[in-house]
Design a protein around this motif. Structure first.
Motif, PDB file in Angstrom:
ATOM      1  N   ASN A  30     -24.935  82.689  63.873  1.00 39.53           N
ATOM      2  CA  ASN A  30     -25.193  83.671  64.934  1.00 39.53           C
ATOM      3  C   ASN A  30     -23.949  83.995  65.740  1.00 39.53           C
ATOM      4  O   ASN A  30     -23.969  84.877  66.598  1.00 39.53           O
ATOM      5  N   THR A  31     -22.864  83.268  65.483  1.00 41.54           N
ATOM      6  CA  THR A  31     -21.578  83.549  66.115  1.00 41.54           C
ATOM      7  C   THR A  31     -20.464  83.272  65.109  1.00 41.54           C
ATOM      8  O   THR A  31     -20.519  82.272  64.388  1.00 41.54           O
ATOM      9  N   TRP A  32     -19.497  84.184  65.074  1.00 44.63           N
ATOM     10  CA  TRP A  32     -18.313  83.965  64.246  1.00 44.63           C
ATOM     11  C   TRP A  32     -17.094  84.010  65.162  1.00 44.63           C
ATOM     12  O   TRP A  32     -16.995  84.870  66.030  1.00 44.63           O
ATOM     13  N   LEU A  33     -16.193  83.076  64.928  1.00 48.99           N
ATOM     14  CA  LEU A  33     -14.970  83.015  65.718  1.00 48.99           C
ATOM     15  C   LEU A  33     -13.779  82.953  64.774  1.00 48.99           C
ATOM     16  O   LEU A  33     -13.862  82.376  63.694  1.00 48.99           O
ATOM     17  N   TRP A  34     -12.684  83.566  65.202  1.00 47.53           N
ATOM     18  CA  TRP A  34     -11.437  83.489  64.435  1.00 47.53           C
ATOM     19  C   TRP A  34     -10.373  82.858  65.323  1.00 47.53           C
ATOM     20  O   TRP A  34     -10.190  83.268  66.482  1.00 47.53           O
ATOM     21  N   TYR A  35      -9.682  81.848  64.760  1.00 44.89           N
ATOM     22  CA  TYR A  35      -8.643  81.130  65.474  1.00 44.89           C
ATOM     23  C   TYR A  35      -7.332  81.199  64.700  1.00 44.89           C
ATOM     24  O   TYR A  35      -7.311  81.328  63.472  1.00 44.89           O
ATOM     25  N   LYS A  36      -6.231  81.063  65.456  1.00 47.07           N
ATOM     26  CA  LYS A  36      -4.912  80.914  64.833  1.00 47.07           C
ATOM     27  C   LYS A  36      -4.321  79.588  65.307  1.00 47.07           C
ATOM     28  O   LYS A  36      -4.408  79.258  66.502  1.00 47.07           O
ATOM     29  N   GLN A  37      -3.730  78.850  64.368  1.00 47.74           N
ATOM     30  CA  GLN A  37      -3.113  77.581  64.709  1.00 47.74           C
ATOM     31  C   GLN A  37      -1.657  77.572  64.276  1.00 47.74           C
ATOM     32  O   GLN A  37      -1.351  77.804  63.104  1.00 47.74           O
ATOM     33  N   ASP A  38      -0.772  77.307  65.229  1.00 47.35           N
ATOM     34  CA  ASP A  38       0.643  77.120  64.929  1.00 47.35           C
ATOM     35  C   ASP A  38       0.883  75.642  64.663  1.00 47.35           C
ATOM     36  O   ASP A  38       0.118  74.787  65.128  1.00 47.35           O
ATOM     37  N   PRO A  39       1.957  75.308  63.957  1.00 45.76           N
ATOM     38  CA  PRO A  39       2.237  73.896  63.638  1.00 45.76           C
ATOM     39  C   PRO A  39       2.300  73.022  64.881  1.00 45.76           C
ATOM     40  O   PRO A  39       2.974  73.365  65.850  1.00 45.76           O
ATOM     41  N   GLY A  40       1.575  71.905  64.850  1.00 46.12           N
ATOM     42  CA  GLY A  40       1.624  70.968  65.954  1.00 46.12           C
ATOM     43  C   GLY A  40       0.890  71.410  67.202  1.00 46.12           C
ATOM     44  O   GLY A  40       1.043  70.790  68.267  1.00 46.12           O
ATOM     45  N   GLU A  41       0.109  72.472  67.094  1.00 47.60           N
ATOM     46  CA  GLU A  41      -0.619  72.990  68.251  1.00 47.60           C
ATOM     47  C   GLU A  41      -2.112  73.034  67.953  1.00 47.60           C
ATOM     48  O   GLU A  41      -2.534  72.958  66.806  1.00 47.60           O
ATOM     49  N   GLY A  42      -2.903  73.177  69.019  1.00 48.10           N
ATOM     50  CA  GLY A  42      -4.322  73.362  68.817  1.00 48.10           C
ATOM     51  C   GLY A  42      -4.627  74.817  68.471  1.00 48.10           C
ATOM     52  O   GLY A  42      -3.808  75.698  68.704  1.00 48.10           O
ATOM     53  N   PRO A  43      -5.799  75.088  67.905  1.00 48.62           N
ATOM     54  CA  PRO A  43      -6.167  76.465  67.562  1.00 48.62           C
ATOM     55  C   PRO A  43      -6.322  77.320  68.818  1.00 48.62           C
ATOM     56  O   PRO A  43      -6.813  76.854  69.840  1.00 48.62           O
ATOM     57  N   VAL A  44      -5.938  78.574  68.691  1.00 43.11           N
ATOM     58  CA  VAL A  44      -6.071  79.530  69.781  1.00 43.11           C
ATOM     59  C   VAL A  44      -7.093  80.585  69.372  1.00 43.11           C
ATOM     60  O   VAL A  44      -6.994  81.156  68.280  1.00 43.11           O
ATOM     61  N   LEU A  45      -8.052  80.835  70.232  1.00 41.67           N
ATOM     62  CA  LEU A  45      -9.098  81.806  69.919  1.00 41.67           C
ATOM     63  C   LEU A  45      -8.531  83.221  69.895  1.00 41.67           C
ATOM     64  O   LEU A  45      -7.867  83.656  70.830  1.00 41.67           O
ATOM     65  N   LEU A  46      -8.820  83.938  68.807  1.00 40.18           N
ATOM     66  CA  LEU A  46      -8.352  85.309  68.647  1.00 40.18           C
ATOM     67  C   LEU A  46      -9.474  86.306  68.953  1.00 40.18           C
ATOM     68  O   LEU A  46      -9.290  87.240  69.727  1.00 40.18           O
TER      69      LEU A  46
END
Lengths: 112, 116
Positions: A30-46
Protein backbone atom coordinates in the motif's frame (compact mmCIF):
# COMPACT_ATOMS: atom_id res chain seq x y z
CA UNK A 1 13.80 -12.94 3.21
CA UNK A 2 13.47 -10.44 0.41
CA UNK A 3 10.13 -10.38 -1.35
CA UNK A 4 10.80 -7.53 -3.74
CA UNK A 5 12.55 -8.18 -7.02
CA UNK A 6 14.51 -5.12 -8.09
CA UNK A 7 16.14 -4.75 -11.48
CA UNK A 8 18.55 -4.17 -12.90
CA UNK A 9 21.17 -5.07 -10.28
CA UNK A 10 23.61 -2.60 -11.76
CA UNK A 11 23.76 0.01 -14.49
CA UNK A 12 26.66 1.77 -16.19
CA UNK A 13 25.59 4.86 -18.11
CA UNK A 14 27.00 8.03 -19.61
CA UNK A 15 26.30 11.41 -18.08
CA UNK A 16 23.16 12.88 -19.58
CA UNK A 17 21.42 9.60 -20.20
CA UNK A 18 18.10 8.66 -18.67
CA UNK A 19 17.82 5.73 -16.25
CA UNK A 20 14.98 3.44 -15.35
CA UNK A 21 14.75 0.81 -12.64
CA UNK A 22 11.85 -1.14 -11.22
CA UNK A 23 10.61 -3.35 -8.44
CA UNK A 24 8.05 -6.12 -8.61
CA UNK A 25 6.40 -8.26 -6.01
CA UNK A 26 4.06 -11.20 -5.85
CA UNK A 27 2.08 -9.47 -3.11
CA UNK A 28 0.33 -6.15 -2.75
CA UNK A 29 1.86 -3.13 -1.06
CA UNK A 30 0.00 0.00 0.00
CA UNK A 31 3.09 2.23 0.05
CA UNK A 32 6.16 2.30 -2.15
CA UNK A 33 9.29 4.20 -1.24
CA UNK A 34 12.48 4.86 -3.18
CA UNK A 35 15.77 5.47 -1.38
CA UNK A 36 19.31 6.32 -2.44
CA UNK A 37 22.31 5.15 -0.44
CA UNK A 38 25.83 6.53 -0.77
CA UNK A 39 28.80 4.46 0.45
CA UNK A 40 29.05 4.42 4.23
CA UNK A 41 25.82 6.35 4.67
CA UNK A 42 22.26 5.54 5.56
CA UNK A 43 19.55 5.53 2.87
CA UNK A 44 17.99 8.86 1.98
CA UNK A 45 14.33 9.00 1.04
CA UNK A 46 13.78 10.19 -2.53
CA UNK A 47 10.10 9.64 -3.26
CA UNK A 48 7.11 8.17 -1.41
CA UNK A 49 4.05 6.80 -3.24
CA UNK A 50 0.72 6.10 -1.57
CA UNK A 51 -1.88 5.41 -4.27
CA UNK A 52 -2.07 2.92 -7.11
CA UNK A 53 -1.31 4.72 -10.36
CA UNK A 54 0.28 7.68 -8.59
CA UNK A 55 3.06 9.39 -10.52
CA UNK A 56 5.32 11.63 -8.44
CA UNK A 57 8.34 13.72 -9.36
CA UNK A 58 11.21 15.10 -7.32
CA UNK A 59 13.42 17.18 -9.58
CA UNK A 60 14.88 14.87 -12.22
CA UNK A 61 13.40 11.82 -10.49
CA UNK A 62 10.00 10.39 -11.31
CA UNK A 63 8.43 7.35 -9.69
CA UNK A 64 5.15 5.55 -10.21
CA UNK A 65 3.04 3.27 -8.07
CA UNK A 66 1.83 0.42 -10.30
CA UNK A 67 -1.87 -0.03 -10.91
CA UNK A 68 -1.77 -3.60 -9.59
CA UNK A 69 -0.02 -2.35 -6.41
CA UNK A 70 2.61 -5.01 -7.00
CA UNK A 71 5.21 -2.90 -8.74
CA UNK A 72 6.87 0.49 -8.95
CA UNK A 73 9.45 2.15 -11.13
CA UNK A 74 11.92 5.00 -10.75
CA UNK A 75 13.21 7.11 -13.61
CA UNK A 76 16.15 9.49 -13.48
CA UNK A 77 16.43 11.93 -16.34
CA UNK A 78 19.59 13.60 -17.62
CA UNK A 79 21.87 11.78 -15.19
CA UNK A 80 24.81 13.54 -13.58
CA UNK A 81 27.87 12.11 -11.79
CA UNK A 82 26.41 12.72 -8.32
CA UNK A 83 23.57 10.33 -9.14
CA UNK A 84 26.05 7.53 -8.50
CA UNK A 85 24.95 5.29 -5.65
CA UNK A 86 22.69 2.40 -4.76
CA UNK A 87 18.97 2.86 -5.22
CA UNK A 88 16.57 0.77 -3.16
CA UNK A 89 12.87 0.32 -3.50
CA UNK A 90 10.90 -0.47 -0.37
CA UNK A 91 7.33 -1.53 0.11
CA UNK A 92 5.03 -1.39 3.06
CA UNK A 93 1.97 -3.52 3.62
CA UNK A 94 -1.12 -2.35 5.41
CA UNK A 95 -0.69 -5.11 7.97
CA UNK A 96 3.00 -4.56 8.65
CA UNK A 97 2.85 -1.30 10.56
CA UNK A 98 5.88 0.75 9.53
CA UNK A 99 7.99 -2.29 8.69
CA UNK A 100 9.52 -2.09 5.22
CA UNK A 101 10.49 -4.79 2.76
CA UNK A 102 13.48 -3.78 0.67
CA UNK A 103 14.52 -4.66 -2.84
CA UNK A 104 18.04 -5.88 -3.51
CA UNK A 105 19.18 -2.51 -4.80
CA UNK A 106 20.38 -1.10 -8.12
CA UNK A 107 23.99 0.08 -8.28
CA UNK A 108 24.19 3.07 -10.60
CA UNK A 109 27.46 4.24 -12.12
CA UNK A 110 27.53 7.42 -14.19
CA UNK A 111 30.53 8.04 -16.41
CA UNK A 112 31.35 11.73 -17.01
CA UNK B 1 12.69 15.71 5.83
CA UNK B 2 12.93 14.46 9.40
CA UNK B 3 16.38 13.96 10.92
CA UNK B 4 17.60 10.75 12.50
CA UNK B 5 21.10 10.64 13.92
CA UNK B 6 23.27 7.73 14.99
CA UNK B 7 26.34 7.57 17.17
CA UNK B 8 29.04 6.43 16.82
CA UNK B 9 29.45 6.35 13.07
CA UNK B 10 32.35 3.93 13.38
CA UNK B 11 33.47 1.67 16.18
CA UNK B 12 36.20 -0.92 16.45
CA UNK B 13 36.19 -3.29 19.38
CA UNK B 14 37.84 -6.45 20.57
CA UNK B 15 36.07 -9.75 20.43
CA UNK B 16 34.10 -10.42 23.60
CA UNK B 17 33.34 -6.81 24.42
CA UNK B 18 29.98 -5.07 24.18
CA UNK B 19 29.21 -2.09 22.00
CA UNK B 20 26.33 0.38 22.29
CA UNK B 21 24.94 2.30 19.33
CA UNK B 22 22.55 5.22 19.83
CA UNK B 23 19.77 6.33 17.51
CA UNK B 24 18.10 9.69 18.03
CA UNK B 25 15.23 11.43 16.31
CA UNK B 26 16.33 15.06 16.39
CA UNK B 27 13.22 16.97 15.34
CA UNK B 28 10.36 14.62 16.04
CA UNK B 29 9.20 12.05 18.52
CA UNK B 30 9.22 8.40 17.58
CA UNK B 31 7.30 5.78 19.52
CA UNK B 32 8.73 3.19 17.17
CA UNK B 33 12.20 2.88 15.71
CA UNK B 34 13.67 0.13 13.56
CA UNK B 35 17.12 -1.41 13.54
CA UNK B 36 18.57 -2.77 10.32
CA UNK B 37 21.75 -4.60 9.48
CA UNK B 38 23.51 -4.40 6.14
CA UNK B 39 26.36 -6.54 4.88
CA UNK B 40 28.58 -5.32 2.00
CA UNK B 41 26.83 -5.20 -1.36
CA UNK B 42 23.58 -6.41 0.17
CA UNK B 43 20.24 -4.89 1.01
CA UNK B 44 19.00 -3.85 4.44
CA UNK B 45 17.69 -6.57 6.70
CA UNK B 46 15.34 -5.68 9.53
CA UNK B 47 16.61 -6.92 12.88
CA UNK B 48 14.07 -5.60 15.33
CA UNK B 49 11.38 -3.05 16.04
CA UNK B 50 12.07 -0.84 19.03
CA UNK B 51 8.99 0.28 20.97
CA UNK B 52 9.12 3.14 23.44
CA UNK B 53 8.33 1.93 26.93
CA UNK B 54 8.01 -1.73 26.03
CA UNK B 55 10.01 -4.68 24.80
CA UNK B 56 11.46 -4.75 21.33
CA UNK B 57 10.09 -7.11 18.72
CA UNK B 58 12.80 -9.19 17.04
CA UNK B 59 12.74 -10.67 13.56
CA UNK B 60 13.08 -14.38 13.14
CA UNK B 61 16.66 -15.54 13.56
CA UNK B 62 17.83 -12.47 15.48
CA UNK B 63 19.07 -13.28 18.99
CA UNK B 64 17.46 -10.91 21.46
CA UNK B 65 20.06 -11.64 24.12
CA UNK B 66 22.79 -10.82 21.64
CA UNK B 67 21.29 -7.59 20.36
CA UNK B 68 19.81 -5.71 23.30
CA UNK B 69 17.47 -2.88 22.41
CA UNK B 70 16.30 -0.17 24.77
CA UNK B 71 13.86 2.58 23.81
CA UNK B 72 13.69 4.63 26.97
CA UNK B 73 12.41 7.87 25.51
CA UNK B 74 10.50 9.13 22.50
CA UNK B 75 13.70 10.33 20.86
CA UNK B 76 16.27 7.68 21.74
CA UNK B 77 16.74 4.01 21.03
CA UNK B 78 19.93 2.08 21.74
CA UNK B 79 21.26 -1.15 20.29
CA UNK B 80 23.86 -3.01 22.34
CA UNK B 81 25.80 -5.79 20.68
CA UNK B 82 26.83 -8.01 23.56
CA UNK B 83 29.93 -10.20 23.58
CA UNK B 84 30.72 -9.15 20.04
CA UNK B 85 32.43 -11.51 17.63
CA UNK B 86 33.98 -10.88 14.21
CA UNK B 87 30.83 -12.17 12.48
CA UNK B 88 28.91 -9.32 14.12
CA UNK B 89 30.94 -6.85 12.08
CA UNK B 90 28.45 -5.04 9.90
CA UNK B 91 26.76 -1.74 9.11
CA UNK B 92 23.92 -1.08 11.54
CA UNK B 93 21.27 1.47 10.57
CA UNK B 94 18.28 2.73 12.51
CA UNK B 95 15.15 4.37 11.17
CA UNK B 96 12.09 6.13 12.51
CA UNK B 97 8.85 7.61 11.24
CA UNK B 98 7.41 10.98 12.28
CA UNK B 99 3.89 10.69 13.57
CA UNK B 100 1.23 11.45 11.01
CA UNK B 101 3.51 10.83 8.03
CA UNK B 102 2.25 7.55 6.78
CA UNK B 103 4.87 5.23 5.38
CA UNK B 104 7.85 7.58 5.28
CA UNK B 105 10.75 6.13 7.21
CA UNK B 106 13.87 8.20 7.71
CA UNK B 107 17.22 6.58 8.31
CA UNK B 108 20.22 7.46 10.41
CA UNK B 109 23.71 7.74 8.97
CA UNK B 110 24.58 4.20 10.00
CA UNK B 111 27.19 2.79 12.35
CA UNK B 112 30.04 0.68 11.06
CA UNK B 113 31.02 -1.96 13.60
CA UNK B 114 34.29 -3.83 13.23
CA UNK B 115 35.06 -6.59 15.71
CA UNK B 116 38.67 -7.69 15.82
Amino acid sequence: GQQLNQSPQSMFIQEGEDVSMNCTSSSIFNTWLWYKQDPGEGPVLLIALYKAGELTSNGRLTAQFGITRKDSFLNISASIPSDVGIYFCAGQRETSGSRLTFGEGTQLTVNP
Amino acid sequence: GAVVSQHPSRVICKSGTSVKIECRSLDFQATTMFWYRQFPKQSLMLMATSNEGSKATYEQGVEKDKFLINHASLTLSTLTVTSAHPEDSSFYICSARPGGRIGELFFGEGSRLTVL
